[in-house]
Motif scaffolding. Sequence first.
Motif, PDB file in Angstrom:
ATOM      1  N   PRO A  42       0.835  -1.202   0.000  1.00  0.00           N
ATOM      2  CA  PRO A  42       0.000   0.000   0.000  1.00  0.00           C
ATOM      3  C   PRO A  42       0.874   1.258   0.000  1.00  0.00           C
ATOM      4  O   PRO A  42       2.000   1.231   0.521  1.00  0.00           O
ATOM      5  CB  PRO A  42      -0.773  -0.087   1.319  1.00  0.00           C
ATOM      6  CG  PRO A  42      -0.436  -1.388   1.938  1.00  0.00           C
ATOM      7  CD  PRO A  42       0.797  -1.906   1.300  1.00  0.00           C
ATOM      8  N   LYS A  48      -7.808  -0.061   1.935  1.00  0.00           N
ATOM      9  CA  LYS A  48      -6.844   1.047   1.841  1.00  0.00           C
ATOM     10  C   LYS A  48      -7.511   2.407   1.678  1.00  0.00           C
ATOM     11  O   LYS A  48      -6.843   3.385   1.386  1.00  0.00           O
ATOM     12  CB  LYS A  48      -5.913   0.803   0.638  1.00  0.00           C
ATOM     13  CG  LYS A  48      -5.029  -0.411   0.811  1.00  0.00           C
ATOM     14  CD  LYS A  48      -3.966  -0.491  -0.257  1.00  0.00           C
ATOM     15  CE  LYS A  48      -4.505  -0.911  -1.590  1.00  0.00           C
ATOM     16  NZ  LYS A  48      -3.464  -1.291  -2.562  1.00  0.00           N
ATOM     17  N   VAL A  82      -2.817  -6.264   4.404  1.00  0.00           N
ATOM     18  CA  VAL A  82      -3.334  -6.143   3.030  1.00  0.00           C
ATOM     19  C   VAL A  82      -2.876  -7.334   2.183  1.00  0.00           C
ATOM     20  O   VAL A  82      -3.677  -7.985   1.503  1.00  0.00           O
ATOM     21  CB  VAL A  82      -2.881  -4.815   2.373  1.00  0.00           C
ATOM     22  CG1 VAL A  82      -3.200  -4.810   0.889  1.00  0.00           C
ATOM     23  CG2 VAL A  82      -3.550  -3.633   3.059  1.00  0.00           C
ATOM     24  N   GLN A 107       0.624   3.868   1.757  1.00  0.00           N
ATOM     25  CA  GLN A 107       0.911   4.354   3.113  1.00  0.00           C
ATOM     26  C   GLN A 107       2.160   3.709   3.715  1.00  0.00           C
ATOM     27  O   GLN A 107       2.804   4.278   4.595  1.00  0.00           O
ATOM     28  CB  GLN A 107      -0.285   4.100   4.038  1.00  0.00           C
ATOM     29  CG  GLN A 107      -1.376   5.139   3.952  1.00  0.00           C
ATOM     30  CD  GLN A 107      -2.233   4.981   2.716  1.00  0.00           C
ATOM     31  OE1 GLN A 107      -2.170   3.974   2.031  1.00  0.00           O
ATOM     32  NE2 GLN A 107      -3.043   5.973   2.421  1.00  0.00           N
ATOM     33  N   ALA A 127      -5.676   3.627   6.981  1.00  0.00           N
ATOM     34  CA  ALA A 127      -4.732   4.457   6.228  1.00  0.00           C
ATOM     35  C   ALA A 127      -4.625   5.853   6.830  1.00  0.00           C
ATOM     36  O   ALA A 127      -3.538   6.430   6.925  1.00  0.00           O
ATOM     37  CB  ALA A 127      -5.163   4.551   4.767  1.00  0.00           C
ATOM     38  N   TYR A 168      -8.727   6.016   1.556  1.00  0.00           N
ATOM     39  CA  TYR A 168      -8.192   7.228   2.169  1.00  0.00           C
ATOM     40  C   TYR A 168      -8.891   8.491   1.652  1.00  0.00           C
ATOM     41  O   TYR A 168      -9.404   9.274   2.450  1.00  0.00           O
ATOM     42  CB  TYR A 168      -6.681   7.331   1.945  1.00  0.00           C
ATOM     43  CG  TYR A 168      -6.082   8.560   2.599  1.00  0.00           C
ATOM     44  CD1 TYR A 168      -5.831   8.584   3.969  1.00  0.00           C
ATOM     45  CD2 TYR A 168      -5.813   9.707   1.860  1.00  0.00           C
ATOM     46  CE1 TYR A 168      -5.322   9.710   4.589  1.00  0.00           C
ATOM     47  CE2 TYR A 168      -5.299  10.845   2.467  1.00  0.00           C
ATOM     48  CZ  TYR A 168      -5.056  10.835   3.826  1.00  0.00           C
ATOM     49  OH  TYR A 168      -4.556  11.956   4.436  1.00  0.00           O
ATOM     50  N   SER A 180      -9.028  -4.872  -1.628  1.00  0.00           N
ATOM     51  CA  SER A 180      -7.826  -4.088  -1.374  1.00  0.00           C
ATOM     52  C   SER A 180      -8.132  -2.591  -1.387  1.00  0.00           C
ATOM     53  O   SER A 180      -7.620  -1.852  -0.548  1.00  0.00           O
ATOM     54  CB  SER A 180      -6.695  -4.444  -2.336  1.00  0.00           C
ATOM     55  OG  SER A 180      -7.064  -4.150  -3.645  1.00  0.00           O
ATOM     56  N   SER A 181      -9.023  -2.134  -2.278  1.00  0.00           N
ATOM     57  CA  SER A 181      -9.249  -0.682  -2.268  1.00  0.00           C
ATOM     58  C   SER A 181     -10.114  -0.255  -1.080  1.00  0.00           C
ATOM     59  O   SER A 181      -9.955   0.851  -0.572  1.00  0.00           O
ATOM     60  CB  SER A 181      -9.814  -0.181  -3.593  1.00  0.00           C
ATOM     61  OG  SER A 181     -10.957  -0.891  -3.936  1.00  0.00           O
TER      62      SER A 181
END
Lengths: 278, 291
Positions: free
Chosen positions: A114, B225, B273, A116, B246, B227, B221-222
């Motif tokens: 990721p 994550k 993840v 981040q 995140a 944000y 996954s999206s």
Amino acid sequence: MKKFYKILKEFLLLIAALFFLSPVYIIIVNSFKDRQELYENVLALPKEFSFQYYIEAMDKMNFMTALGNSLYITILSVLIIVILSSMTAWMLARTDNKLSKIIFMVFIATMLIPFQTLMMPLMQFMSTITNSLHIPMINTREGLIFMHIGFSASISVFLYHGFVKSIPITLEEAATIDGASKFGVFWRVIFPILKPITVTVMILNVINIWNDYLLPSLTLTDKGLRTIPLSTFYFFGEFTIQWNLAMAGLMLTIIPVVIFYILAQKHIIKGIGEGAVK
Amino acid sequence: MQNKHNKGWYLLFTAPLIIIFLTVVVIPFVIGIYYSFFSWDGIAANPKVFVGFDNFIKLFSDTRFLESTWKTTFFTILAVISVNVVGLVFALLVTSKLRTSNIARTMVFMPYLIGGLILGYIWQFIFLDVFTLIGEVTGFEKVFFNWLIDMDFALYALVFVFTWQMAGYIMIIYIAGIQSIPNEVMEASMIDGASWWQRLKNITFPLLMPAFTISLFLTLSSAFKIYDVNLSLTGGGPANSTEMFAMNIYNEIFGYGNYGYGQAKAIIFFFIVAGITLTQVYITKKREVEL
């Protein structure tokens, strides 16, 4: 009876789709209203169409500068990504040895990291390069382009690699026998064949880079370098209460996307579908 | 001679991208692991103190972090279900040869292009003004109020907007999957007298497994994550109730200046993840059928 169901289905689908676009209607109508009119009824059509708030929002967001920056960064990044990743993927797919396999595996494995996880050390490393090697990576559009290329490398190489594997090798062999160099073989024979996947790679990257907020927010600090998502963010920080002005600003940011969508709709839908199936 | 020549070409074609990739992704990843064992406030002049695994141990007693992990998991489960259901329903409708198919596909896909940050701002306004208006007019004030100021509903608002953004994208993937099902199979089953539901259950769904694998991977996954939508829609509020994983990492590092501790969180984030998505792909891949 069957016909009735069909008409009902048509109707329901259209309603559902319109419902999906309703937020766009709401921002359009409210971007023309003054504050009082806005609070009377947020769903009503405006009494008159004045572009006053658009002009004001354009000025406050530095919209033209942001648009220019976004275009410059997106176009240049995507062009370089296409050139470099297609070359790399072709070489990796056609050179059957351990090194190629390892490099390809590393590209694939890093797709799971990721952003981040990388952002802080990346910024540290980039400022080290800026300070010790005097290559301006931080706070420049070119530095940001460099980073966008790095982050898009994995997925682009992966897509090209899969496509190259499906091209018969005999074509290249024939060109090599005719005396063409590797460079010539790639650009004259292979690259034109890659066109469908190039479209996919371009579209996926245009969407990602155009809308990216976090990476530019970390690297660009100068006001004059802001991209569209960045200037939208700062604009909202200052004018949240003035919703009519904010709506005009949001509308401005959507217009370039809509134009892109109208021009390239067929390619976008096909590209996304193919990119995912690979 | 020929071999040396080839090596030169190999280098010329691959080296530029590999160098960029190393500096942007691989090296920062390694540096990141190194930082996670230190205590540091991000100011170059201040010392980095080696603390071993302390940062990782501290995570287990950090209630705000644990809360955020749980919220992110809950959000991800809801979001994955809702995006895939909406996407699949639209895909089935759009491919059933209706006259409105094309226009519907165009409209439903549109939000994906607009991007999370801007969609979040649009919906902030809708929750604030349009929802309250609908509530006042219709009297359903229990459903139509500003979701963003309620600790529980703010999370649902996030699921809602995320679905709005992703459903069109996932729909396109399912459409590609449905269109790759050969017509003969469908026709044969119709001749055999299979009902609509039997065809859906016994033909469409099993043959859609590859599309299902990809859609699940992308949404999982999206969602985990997330944000941009989080930042513009709720900003983590009210009272940190929607601070996703995140955002928690971002705030720890750049907000509170705990660079080492925040990086330890970021490393754990990577393992979660990677773990979730690889497990999912492994499970769904096993269920794919060959025609």
